[in-house]
Motif scaffolding. Sequence first.
Motif, PDB file in Angstrom:
ATOM      1  N   GLU A 109       0.829  -1.211   0.000  1.00  0.00           N
ATOM      2  CA  GLU A 109       0.000   0.000   0.000  1.00  0.00           C
ATOM      3  C   GLU A 109       0.863   1.260   0.000  1.00  0.00           C
ATOM      4  O   GLU A 109       0.544   2.240  -0.661  1.00  0.00           O
ATOM      5  CB  GLU A 109      -0.941   0.015   1.219  1.00  0.00           C
ATOM      6  CG  GLU A 109      -1.747   1.298   1.274  1.00  0.00           C
ATOM      7  CD  GLU A 109      -2.699   1.421   2.452  1.00  0.00           C
ATOM      8  OE1 GLU A 109      -2.920   0.417   3.163  1.00  0.00           O
ATOM      9  OE2 GLU A 109      -3.210   2.536   2.649  1.00  0.00           O
ATOM     10  N   GLY A 110       1.970   1.203   0.762  1.00  0.00           N
ATOM     11  CA  GLY A 110       2.852   2.379   0.842  1.00  0.00           C
ATOM     12  C   GLY A 110       3.335   2.797  -0.539  1.00  0.00           C
ATOM     13  O   GLY A 110       3.341   3.988  -0.873  1.00  0.00           O
ATOM     14  N   ARG A 143       0.440   4.347  -2.539  1.00  0.00           N
ATOM     15  CA  ARG A 143       0.151   5.735  -2.122  1.00  0.00           C
ATOM     16  C   ARG A 143       1.156   6.686  -2.764  1.00  0.00           C
ATOM     17  O   ARG A 143       0.810   7.799  -3.146  1.00  0.00           O
ATOM     18  CB  ARG A 143       0.210   5.876  -0.598  1.00  0.00           C
ATOM     19  CG  ARG A 143      -0.837   5.093   0.160  1.00  0.00           C
ATOM     20  CD  ARG A 143      -2.211   5.731   0.127  1.00  0.00           C
ATOM     21  NE  ARG A 143      -3.188   4.911   0.825  1.00  0.00           N
ATOM     22  CZ  ARG A 143      -4.498   4.936   0.576  1.00  0.00           C
ATOM     23  NH1 ARG A 143      -5.000   5.748  -0.347  1.00  0.00           N
ATOM     24  NH2 ARG A 143      -5.313   4.160   1.240  1.00  0.00           N
ATOM     25  N   GLU A 144       2.396   6.244  -2.870  1.00  0.00           N
ATOM     26  CA  GLU A 144       3.403   7.104  -3.504  1.00  0.00           C
ATOM     27  C   GLU A 144       3.063   7.346  -4.979  1.00  0.00           C
ATOM     28  O   GLU A 144       3.238   8.448  -5.495  1.00  0.00           O
ATOM     29  CB  GLU A 144       4.800   6.478  -3.391  1.00  0.00           C
ATOM     30  CG  GLU A 144       5.363   6.538  -1.979  1.00  0.00           C
ATOM     31  CD  GLU A 144       6.761   5.949  -1.880  1.00  0.00           C
ATOM     32  OE1 GLU A 144       7.372   5.658  -2.921  1.00  0.00           O
ATOM     33  OE2 GLU A 144       7.230   5.775  -0.737  1.00  0.00           O
ATOM     34  N   ALA A 195       0.483   9.775  -5.207  1.00  0.00           N
ATOM     35  CA  ALA A 195       1.054  11.105  -4.932  1.00  0.00           C
ATOM     36  C   ALA A 195       1.802  11.657  -6.142  1.00  0.00           C
ATOM     37  O   ALA A 195       2.028  12.852  -6.252  1.00  0.00           O
ATOM     38  CB  ALA A 195       1.977  11.039  -3.719  1.00  0.00           C
ATOM     39  N   MET A 200       6.960  12.775  -6.638  1.00  0.00           N
ATOM     40  CA  MET A 200       5.668  13.060  -6.023  1.00  0.00           C
ATOM     41  C   MET A 200       5.602  14.569  -5.829  1.00  0.00           C
ATOM     42  O   MET A 200       6.607  15.260  -5.954  1.00  0.00           O
ATOM     43  CB  MET A 200       5.609  12.426  -4.623  1.00  0.00           C
ATOM     44  CG  MET A 200       5.704  10.942  -4.571  1.00  0.00           C
ATOM     45  SD  MET A 200       5.568  10.352  -2.850  1.00  0.00           S
ATOM     46  CE  MET A 200       7.296  10.316  -2.335  1.00  0.00           C
ATOM     47  N   THR A 201       4.423  15.083  -5.505  1.00  0.00           N
ATOM     48  CA  THR A 201       4.362  16.477  -5.049  1.00  0.00           C
ATOM     49  C   THR A 201       3.760  16.453  -3.653  1.00  0.00           C
ATOM     50  O   THR A 201       3.104  15.475  -3.270  1.00  0.00           O
ATOM     51  CB  THR A 201       3.467  17.357  -5.945  1.00  0.00           C
ATOM     52  OG1 THR A 201       2.132  16.848  -5.883  1.00  0.00           O
ATOM     53  CG2 THR A 201       3.954  17.382  -7.382  1.00  0.00           C
ATOM     54  N   VAL A 202       3.982  17.537  -2.919  1.00  0.00           N
ATOM     55  CA  VAL A 202       3.441  17.607  -1.557  1.00  0.00           C
ATOM     56  C   VAL A 202       1.913  17.571  -1.601  1.00  0.00           C
ATOM     57  O   VAL A 202       1.261  16.855  -0.836  1.00  0.00           O
ATOM     58  CB  VAL A 202       3.969  18.867  -0.839  1.00  0.00           C
ATOM     59  CG1 VAL A 202       3.232  19.093   0.470  1.00  0.00           C
ATOM     60  CG2 VAL A 202       5.468  18.740  -0.603  1.00  0.00           C
ATOM     61  N   LYS A 203       1.350  18.322  -2.546  1.00  0.00           N
ATOM     62  CA  LYS A 203      -0.108  18.334  -2.688  1.00  0.00           C
ATOM     63  C   LYS A 203      -0.593  16.927  -3.046  1.00  0.00           C
ATOM     64  O   LYS A 203      -1.598  16.456  -2.518  1.00  0.00           O
ATOM     65  CB  LYS A 203      -0.481  19.330  -3.794  1.00  0.00           C
ATOM     66  CG  LYS A 203      -1.934  19.637  -3.921  1.00  0.00           C
ATOM     67  CD  LYS A 203      -2.090  20.997  -4.617  1.00  0.00           C
ATOM     68  CE  LYS A 203      -3.408  21.074  -5.358  1.00  0.00           C
ATOM     69  NZ  LYS A 203      -3.282  20.746  -6.789  1.00  0.00           N
ATOM     70  N   ILE A 236       0.800  14.155  -2.232  1.00  0.00           N
ATOM     71  CA  ILE A 236       0.909  13.313  -1.032  1.00  0.00           C
ATOM     72  C   ILE A 236      -0.327  13.520  -0.152  1.00  0.00           C
ATOM     73  O   ILE A 236      -0.925  12.573   0.341  1.00  0.00           O
ATOM     74  CB  ILE A 236       2.209  13.631  -0.253  1.00  0.00           C
ATOM     75  CG1 ILE A 236       3.429  13.149  -1.050  1.00  0.00           C
ATOM     76  CG2 ILE A 236       2.180  12.996   1.136  1.00  0.00           C
ATOM     77  CD1 ILE A 236       4.770  13.609  -0.520  1.00  0.00           C
ATOM     78  N   LEU A 237      -0.709  14.791   0.000  1.00  0.00           N
ATOM     79  CA  LEU A 237      -1.880  15.085   0.834  1.00  0.00           C
ATOM     80  C   LEU A 237      -3.145  14.474   0.222  1.00  0.00           C
ATOM     81  O   LEU A 237      -4.018  14.000   0.934  1.00  0.00           O
ATOM     82  CB  LEU A 237      -2.043  16.600   1.010  1.00  0.00           C
ATOM     83  CG  LEU A 237      -0.908  17.283   1.793  1.00  0.00           C
ATOM     84  CD1 LEU A 237      -1.046  18.798   1.738  1.00  0.00           C
ATOM     85  CD2 LEU A 237      -0.890  16.816   3.248  1.00  0.00           C
ATOM     86  N   SER A 290      -3.214  11.828  -1.759  1.00  0.00           N
ATOM     87  CA  SER A 290      -3.087  10.397  -2.043  1.00  0.00           C
ATOM     88  C   SER A 290      -3.912   9.522  -1.101  1.00  0.00           C
ATOM     89  O   SER A 290      -4.239   8.395  -1.425  1.00  0.00           O
ATOM     90  CB  SER A 290      -1.619   9.971  -1.979  1.00  0.00           C
ATOM     91  OG  SER A 290      -1.151  10.029  -0.651  1.00  0.00           O
ATOM     92  N   PHE A 291      -4.234  10.053   0.051  1.00  0.00           N
ATOM     93  CA  PHE A 291      -4.996   9.252   1.007  1.00  0.00           C
ATOM     94  C   PHE A 291      -6.502   9.401   0.820  1.00  0.00           C
ATOM     95  O   PHE A 291      -7.278   8.745   1.504  1.00  0.00           O
ATOM     96  CB  PHE A 291      -4.565   9.576   2.447  1.00  0.00           C
ATOM     97  CG  PHE A 291      -3.212   8.997   2.764  1.00  0.00           C
ATOM     98  CD1 PHE A 291      -3.104   7.784   3.414  1.00  0.00           C
ATOM     99  CD2 PHE A 291      -2.058   9.652   2.373  1.00  0.00           C
ATOM    100  CE1 PHE A 291      -1.862   7.228   3.675  1.00  0.00           C
ATOM    101  CE2 PHE A 291      -0.813   9.109   2.630  1.00  0.00           C
ATOM    102  CZ  PHE A 291      -0.716   7.891   3.287  1.00  0.00           C
TER     103      PHE A 291
END
Lengths: 267, 380
Positions: A68-69, A72-73, A76, A190-193, A195-196, A198-199
């Motif tokens: 899953e990790g 998620r990346e 992201a 990835m981007t920070v946005k 990452i936010l 991605s969940f």
Amino acid sequence: MKFIVCVKQVPDTSGVVAVKADGTMDRSRMATITNPDDLNAVEAALALKDQNPEAKVIVVSMGPAPAEGMLRELLAMGCDEAVLVSGREFGGSDTFATSQIIAAAIAHIGLDEDDIIFCGRQAIDGDTAQVGPQIAEKLDLPQVTYAIDLKLEGDKLIVRRQLEDGYMTIETSLPCLVTCIKELNVPRYMTVKGILESFSKPYQVFDYNELKDEPLIELDTIGLKGSPTNVYKSFSPPLKGAGVILDGSPAESVEKLFAALTEKHII
Amino acid sequence: MILSQQHQMMQKLYRQFAETEFTDELLDRLEETEEFDWDIHNKMAKYGFMGVKIPVKYGGQGADSLAYALMIEEFARVSPVLSIYANTSNSLGAGPLLYCGTEEQKQKYVTPVAKGEKILVFALTEPEAGSDAGGTLTTAVQDGDYYVLNGRKTFISGAPFADYAVIYAKTDPTQRGSRGISMFIVDMKLPGVTCGKPEKKMGIVGYPTSDIIMEDVRVHKSELLGPLHKGFSTAMKTLDGGRLGMAAQAVGMAQGCLDESVKYAKERKQFGQPIAKFQAISFMLADMATEIEAARQLVYSTAVRMDAGDPETNKLCAMSKLYAAEMCNRVAYKAVQIHGGYGYIKDYKVERFYRDARIASIYEGTSQVQQMVISGNLLR
């Protein structure tokens, strides 16, 4: 339009390599990464999505829950949805069984007329380069391997393949499957946005029960039982000693080389 | 502190980006040319690093202060100067605008700054007014719909290539000290605005710093930022975030020093064994790592508490900056010491880290100013 990308979480070969007593890899003791070629496949799909914003990029992976990790990346990075194919029944699958299961998972997602499946050329743990082509065969799709360039033109995909002794350009209809090599592109970060976000993107787990009604899923063609491959033995190849560089003029070097070869009774 | 899954992913992203993109060749070029590198700026902008902490509404990434601190730390671990590239927009640049700008000002200035399309700098320091803002001599006199600005700002990081500057100027000369000061957003292309020659600095080379000189610069009243005459007290409230960022930078620089020192101590042989085998060296490494971790935890927890609206934020940010900056200098000293003569040679990374580290206890409030802030909070 969907771009389905098949990805695999693999041991990070730049770290510790751990092997269990039975010769299979002890993945729990090794750091993991997304298989490098698969990142090129993801980038190919995302780049095509940049040009076709209506398209959806779905990443599919088969593996244990910690994968899953990795998914998620990839979300992201910009992928839209992720599917983890995970179940005890699938464990121990070789390439034959794996491609059977992933093909079933793709069929379960549903393949439309204008969809493209992307795979990495091969995974750095097994290095077989078989799963991509086998998925295509099982879904009865045209396949193009070793893509170094690709272009979508109307309802056709133009793919340039890199071969050992040259290039080949192929035009194919959709849906199709493409395997990507690292020279195809440079995967984005990835981007920070991202990452936010991605969940909160769609994330599904397909277990055996979810897929069991798919025609490709038979208990004797999946998992360890359905795998024609058996690991007989695995071993670390003996380390080669450090090489010797002969310096000096060509004449001197030849003399030294001659002496060394004579000493070893090679000549 | 245990980082959330998202913060761990961010940390991984920042680390990957810095280790891949901040190449030795780029770092050497920055050092040699002393010039701003637009290519890496644009690449950082493309990935949204300029606006990590800026709300999505204004073109940013919408992350929190911890996400910002992690970025500055990881970037500074490889390159202190490049951490500054991504810093200003997130802290002192967009900070005052987000804090007290009008909606129109935010749309006009914050959005392009968050995307890295425009560069906004913060101009408070003057030749006669550094730690003591009361000495501000720059004036702004109202003339119809305009304010006329005159004065000189000094040591302004990023001034030579900035599009805009937040300028502090005295608008009410009858008020003493830090009162009667207002903030203005000044377009650097306005007639009467010039920059001095970029300073030759000890460290943070490759992010030019210069004076900003204003001679009869006419700034429209719509560019007044925040309440008239109360600019300084408003500014003080936005300095906390900047201090946190600089504390994170100090942690990153110190970690970079430790990374290099561990590597070197294992490689370098003296008296027939790696110097890491000597207690004199290994205990230095142990002390460095311990201090770095203490500072890191202070910075991370302060970031979280700041976002949660902790009333102690002002004190905590000053503590983070004070401790991390002083720690960073101690660590950089030891890193050079471990490297011995090689640490004094420019080919070794710690030589640059040592020079870069020196600014940590000076800019965005010296260590002594942080002590004033902390004790001021204690003795209220």
